[in-house]
Design an enzyme around this catalytic site. Structure first.
Site, mmCIF file in Angstrom:
data_model
loop_
_atom_site.group_PDB
_atom_site.id
_atom_site.type_symbol
_atom_site.label_atom_id
_atom_site.label_comp_id
_atom_site.label_asym_id
_atom_site.label_seq_id
_atom_site.Cartn_x
_atom_site.Cartn_y
_atom_site.Cartn_z
ATOM 1 N N SER A 133 55.260 96.624 76.556
ATOM 2 C CA SER A 133 54.331 97.171 75.911
ATOM 3 C C SER A 133 54.035 98.697 76.362
ATOM 4 C CB SER A 133 53.033 96.250 75.941
ATOM 5 O OG SER A 133 51.747 96.816 75.878
ATOM 6 N N LYS A 159 56.897 98.026 72.100
ATOM 7 C CA LYS A 159 55.692 97.974 71.557
ATOM 8 C C LYS A 159 54.935 99.184 71.740
ATOM 9 C CE LYS A 159 51.538 94.974 72.569
ATOM 10 N NZ LYS A 159 51.083 93.828 73.032
ATOM 11 N N LEU A 160 54.370 99.790 70.902
ATOM 12 C CA LEU A 160 53.524 101.035 70.946
ATOM 13 C C LEU A 160 52.186 100.538 70.818
ATOM 14 C CD1 LEU A 160 55.671 103.703 68.772
ATOM 15 C CD2 LEU A 160 55.984 103.169 71.252
ATOM 16 N N LYS A 161 51.277 100.985 71.763
ATOM 17 C CA LYS A 161 49.828 101.225 71.684
ATOM 18 C C LYS A 161 49.756 102.344 70.774
ATOM 19 C CE LYS A 161 48.623 97.549 74.385
ATOM 20 N NZ LYS A 161 47.934 96.365 73.802
ATOM 21 N N ASP A 187 50.638 97.893 68.331
ATOM 22 C CA ASP A 187 49.507 97.108 68.824
ATOM 23 C C ASP A 187 48.133 97.865 68.660
ATOM 24 O OD1 ASP A 187 47.458 95.203 69.645
ATOM 25 O OD2 ASP A 187 48.635 94.976 71.507
ATOM 26 N N ASN A 189 44.899 97.021 69.360
ATOM 27 C CA ASN A 189 43.623 96.371 69.901
ATOM 28 C C ASN A 189 42.406 96.583 69.260
ATOM 29 O OD1 ASN A 189 45.574 96.840 72.641
ATOM 30 N ND2 ASN A 189 44.652 95.151 72.590
ATOM 31 N N GLU A 212 50.088 94.426 65.311
ATOM 32 C CA GLU A 212 49.141 93.533 66.250
ATOM 33 C C GLU A 212 47.698 93.903 66.045
ATOM 34 O OE1 GLU A 212 50.787 93.023 70.041
ATOM 35 O OE2 GLU A 212 49.058 92.194 70.712
ATOM 36 N N ASP A 237 46.157 88.719 67.962
ATOM 37 C CA ASP A 237 46.027 88.494 69.438
ATOM 38 C C ASP A 237 44.724 88.212 69.668
ATOM 39 O OD1 ASP A 237 45.724 88.844 72.032
ATOM 40 O OD2 ASP A 237 46.650 90.949 72.132
ATOM 41 N N LYS A 261 48.656 83.884 73.975
ATOM 42 C CA LYS A 261 48.327 84.394 75.553
ATOM 43 C C LYS A 261 47.654 83.131 75.689
ATOM 44 C CE LYS A 261 47.948 89.274 75.036
ATOM 45 N NZ LYS A 261 46.750 90.365 74.847
ATOM 46 N N GLY A 289 50.987 89.561 77.109
ATOM 47 C CA GLY A 289 50.615 89.597 78.475
ATOM 48 C C GLY A 289 49.508 90.249 78.605
HETATM 49 O O1 OSB Z 1 46.501 93.398 73.637
HETATM 50 O O2 OSB Z 1 48.517 92.844 74.385
HETATM 51 C C1 OSB Z 1 47.533 93.428 74.611
HETATM 52 C C2 OSB Z 1 47.602 94.269 78.359
HETATM 53 C C3 OSB Z 1 46.213 94.114 78.586
HETATM 54 C C4 OSB Z 1 45.320 93.628 77.808
HETATM 55 C C5 OSB Z 1 45.956 93.427 76.310
HETATM 56 C C6 OSB Z 1 47.200 93.679 76.075
HETATM 57 C C7 OSB Z 1 47.955 94.369 76.891
HETATM 58 C C8 OSB Z 1 49.320 94.578 76.586
HETATM 59 C C9 OSB Z 1 50.400 94.657 77.769
HETATM 60 O O3 OSB Z 1 49.809 94.817 75.951
HETATM 61 C C10 OSB Z 1 51.129 93.305 77.986
HETATM 62 C C11 OSB Z 1 51.747 93.147 79.303
HETATM 63 O O4 OSB Z 1 52.958 93.757 79.473
HETATM 64 O O5 OSB Z 1 51.319 92.325 80.198
HETATM 65 MG MG MG Z 2 47.463 92.753 71.946
#
Ligand code: OSB
Ligand code: MG
Length: 368
Positions: A133, A159-161, A187, A189, A212, A237, A261, A289
């Protein structure tokens, strides 16, 4: 097979680099470990909650409070895993707090029985394909450099935020630099609204595996409308907190892929139930994660070894997160990480390392 006490341990570890998402920037992990101590074994669990309630409503100090007031008192000297889970189920929500105690009990009971968590959960794979990520970077050049580094490391999926204003152009730049064959997903969020559907549809031309959590946690139904306007598969998620929500989301067509998760759904047993439901329906899942240290990572790898985890997870190597993990480091070998096969989660904290990071330990005696 008597449980004597439960230890709550608070610790701190720096990330190798700041991790930016649409909800904030993480520079370190504010850790909470639960340790179950019995006559013949002990078990460890890691709480995935962050310092502040930005990813979801839970936060690490709140989890500690819930554990002390409500969850740890569910444990008695002769408790079984089932009896504790039943007692905890009276309390609403607080998934991450419940998951931390469940994880420690699972590790403990698996060790008592001499079985690995992976086999206890029904794992069929001995190694797990590893994605990574990538946090929001200050510039496109910085992003390309970070992605290039992870591809050199051997990660099989990127995976690109993303967030509004740093989305379509970022994805385009990564596709132009690294080609169309690389497995790529994004992702958000929860940073968009259903009104952004036409904007998000611009991602369709990049052949992403999935988008995501585009919408707020509570806007499950918004994804149904979004899915009509966007061809890229929607993966949830934050929204998926229980098996019932998972079933409902699939039934109404809010998503076609689920990021599982354990911390977010109240533990590994609920995570397995969601996996089983998806497996039965042919819905792909992958293991997310929460920037876990080796304790949480080991347990996640056991889960990710179940047969329905057909997409690479965010189960990256220790060094992607930390200079020095609290367990023996997890390493990437040709894009995969080995699933621990010793009893329980198969790893334990290295005392000298963990003690150095620890700020407080409280031991709570368990009543007979
Ligand atoms: O949205 O998946 C998520 C990390 C912290 C909180 C939310 C997310 C994430 C990640 C990183 O995307 C996942 C990892 O490498 O543990
Ligand atoms: Mg996520």
């Amino acid at each position: 097979m008597t449980i004597r006490s439960i230890e709550i341990r608070r610790a701190h570890i720096e990330l190798v680099a700041p991790f930016q998402t649409s909800f904030g920037v993480e520079t370190d992990r504010n850790l909470l470990y639960v340790r179950v101590l019995g006559d013949d074994a002990e078990g460890w669990g890691e709480c995935v909650a962050m310092t502040d309630p930005l990813y979801s409503s839970e936060y690490v100090d709140g989890c500690e409070d819930v554990l002390r007031r409500y969850l740890v008192p569910c444990v008695h000297a002769n408790s079984t895993l089932e009896s504790v889970m039943a007692a905890m189920s009276s309390f609403r929500g607080n998934y991450m707090a419940k998951a931390a105690l469940e994880a420690a009990l699972l590790d403990y009971f698996c060790r008592v029985d001499g079985v690995s968590l992976a086999s206890r959960l029904g794992a069929t794979q001995s190694r797990v394909a590893s994605g990574v990520s990538v946090g929001i970077q200050p510039t496109i050049d910085a992003l390309l450099e970070v992605v290039a580094g992870y591809l050199r490391d051997g990660y099989v999926r990127i995976k690109l935020k993303i967030e509004p204003g740093r989305d379509v152009e970022r994805v385009r730049a990564v596709r132009e630099a690294f080609g169309n064959s690389m497995l790529l997903q994004v992702d958000a969020n929860a940073a968009y609204r259903v009104e952004d559907a036409r904007h998000l549809a611009q991602l369709d031309e990049f052949d992403l595996l999935l988008i995501e959590q585009p919408l707020p946690e509570e806007d499950l139904v918004g994804n149904v409308e979004l899915a009509r306007q966007v061809r890229t598969p929607i993966c949830l998620d934050e929204s998926i907190t229980t098996i019932e929500v998972a079933r409902g989301a699939l039934d109404i067509g809010a998503c076609s892929i689920i990021n599982i998760k354990p911390g977010r759904v109240g533990g590994y047993l609920e995570a397995k139930k969601i996996h089983d439901l998806c497996f039965e329906r042919g819905v792909p899942v992958w293991c997310g994660g929460m920037l876990e240290t080796g304790i949480g990572r080991a347990a996640n790898l056991a889960l990710a070894a179940l047969p329905g985890f057909t997409l690479p997870g965010d189960t990256s190597a220790s060094k992607r997160y930390f200079t020095r993990d609290v367990t023996e480091p997890f390493e990437l070998r040709e894009g995969y990480i080995d699933v621990p096969n010793g009893p329980g989660i198969g790893v334990a904290p290295i005392a000298a390392i963990l003690d150095e990071m620890t700020s407080r330990i409280d031991t709570i005696a368990v009543p007979s």
